[in-house]
Design a protein around this motif. Structure first.
Motif, PDB file in Angstrom:
ATOM      1  N   THR A 173       4.110 -10.095  -6.558  1.00 41.01           N
ATOM      2  CA  THR A 173       4.254  -8.801  -7.220  1.00 41.01           C
ATOM      3  C   THR A 173       4.791  -8.905  -8.642  1.00 41.01           C
ATOM      4  OG1 THR A 173       6.426  -8.478  -6.225  1.00 41.01           O
ATOM      5  CG2 THR A 173       4.553  -7.514  -5.066  1.00 41.01           C
ATOM      6  N   ASP A 228      -2.332  -4.760  -7.146  1.00 36.17           N
ATOM      7  CA  ASP A 228      -2.771  -4.629  -5.758  1.00 36.17           C
ATOM      8  C   ASP A 228      -1.758  -3.820  -4.946  1.00 36.17           C
ATOM      9  OD1 ASP A 228      -4.665  -5.242  -3.641  1.00 36.17           O
ATOM     10  OD2 ASP A 228      -3.131  -6.593  -2.852  1.00 36.17           O
ATOM     11  N   SER A 229      -0.473  -4.077  -5.146  1.00 30.01           N
ATOM     12  CA  SER A 229       0.574  -3.319  -4.442  1.00 30.01           C
ATOM     13  C   SER A 229       0.523  -1.839  -4.801  1.00 30.01           C
ATOM     14  CB  SER A 229       1.960  -3.868  -4.779  1.00 30.01           C
ATOM     15  OG  SER A 229       2.121  -5.153  -4.251  1.00 30.01           O
ATOM     16  N   ARG A 258      -2.100  -0.151  -5.953  1.00 29.90           N
ATOM     17  CA  ARG A 258      -3.331   0.431  -5.376  1.00 29.90           C
ATOM     18  C   ARG A 258      -3.140   0.747  -3.904  1.00 29.90           C
ATOM     19  NH1 ARG A 258      -7.902  -3.050  -8.271  1.00 29.90           N
ATOM     20  NH2 ARG A 258      -6.847  -4.686  -7.132  1.00 29.90           N
ATOM     21  N   LYS A 259      -2.565  -0.195  -3.162  1.00 32.69           N
ATOM     22  CA  LYS A 259      -2.338   0.026  -1.726  1.00 32.69           C
ATOM     23  C   LYS A 259      -1.377   1.186  -1.489  1.00 32.69           C
ATOM     24  CE  LYS A 259      -3.306  -4.668  -0.226  1.00 32.69           C
ATOM     25  NZ  LYS A 259      -2.735  -5.953   0.206  1.00 32.69           N
ATOM     26  N   ALA A 260      -0.332   1.270  -2.278  1.00 33.59           N
ATOM     27  CA  ALA A 260       0.643   2.349  -2.115  1.00 33.59           C
ATOM     28  C   ALA A 260       0.001   3.705  -2.355  1.00 33.59           C
ATOM     29  CB  ALA A 260       1.821   2.147  -3.067  1.00 33.59           C
ATOM     30  N   ARG A 276      -3.288   4.451  -2.244  1.00 35.81           N
ATOM     31  CA  ARG A 276      -4.313   4.725  -1.232  1.00 35.81           C
ATOM     32  C   ARG A 276      -3.690   5.075   0.113  1.00 35.81           C
ATOM     33  NH1 ARG A 276      -8.262  -0.329  -2.668  1.00 35.81           N
ATOM     34  NH2 ARG A 276      -9.343   0.660  -4.417  1.00 35.81           N
ATOM     35  N   GLY A 277      -2.567   4.463   0.444  1.00 34.27           N
ATOM     36  CA  GLY A 277      -1.946   4.649   1.751  1.00 34.27           C
ATOM     37  C   GLY A 277      -1.050   5.868   1.859  1.00 34.27           C
ATOM     38  N   ALA A 294      -7.866   2.823  -7.796  1.00 30.40           N
ATOM     39  CA  ALA A 294      -7.268   3.344  -6.561  1.00 30.40           C
ATOM     40  C   ALA A 294      -8.020   4.550  -6.016  1.00 30.40           C
ATOM     41  CB  ALA A 294      -5.806   3.698  -6.781  1.00 30.40           C
TER      42      ALA A 294
END
Length: 171
Positions: free
Chosen positions: A56, A64-65, A67-69, A71-72, A88
């Motif tokens: 990170t 990437d972190s 984008r995941k946060a 999206r999630g 994202a």
């Protein structure tokens, strides 16, 4: 940034993973800054540049972190309004934020990336706290960094009034 004691050293970080992950090249001046300063360190014990690779603390790992946060958790999207995170899904395709650095006092530094234009034209978007609004600066990464380190009037990001002279400390 000769003022900080940085100097060119042999070899350059490999940005291919970051650029492949983002789907676009990164600004050349940022890559040159990362080439000139060791990966583990900070300007004036304040500002950290993300690395080319590795977790990170790297541009691709951090992105990437984020984008995941986003999206999630739809609530996370609001933290990046009105721009969104590049790739994202909540922003216009090919446009959005890419983080390149941060400070130890919670400042966040991003590019407002647009994959259809030269990355050297991407503006800087920054904020002093994750809950504060973003401020836009039409300048390169190296210009922004220079202002943070040397311009006491560069409010609220400038630290020149709190340090005697700019420096880079390796950790």
């Amino acid at each position: 940034m000769a003022e900080t004691g940085g100097n060119a050293r042999p070899g350059a970080p490999d940005w291919s993973e970051a650029e492949q992950s983002l789907g676009c090249p990164l600004p050349a001046d940022f890559k040159e800054l990362r080439r000139r300063f060791p990966e583990w360190g900070a300007f004036c014990d304040h500002l950290v540049l993300l690395k080319a690779q590795g977790g990170t603390e790297s541009v691709p790992g951090n992105h990437d972190s984020l984008r995941k946060a986003v999206r999630g958790n739809p609530d996370s999207r609001r933290l990046f309004e009105p721009y969104g995170i590049l790739g994202a899904g909540e922003a216009r395709s090919g446009r959005g934020l890419v983080q390149w650095g941060y400070s130890f006092t919670e400042d966040e530094y991003y590019w407002l990336a647009d994959t259809t234009v030269d990355p050297m034209t991407w503006p800087i978007v920054a904020r002093v706290d994750p809950l504060e609004p973003f401020q836009r600066f039409d300048m390169t990464t190296s210009e922004f960094l220079h202002r943070v380190l040397t311009d006491a009037e560069f409010s609220p990001f400038g630290i020149a009034g709190t340090v005697e002279a700019p420096y880079y400390r390796t950790y």
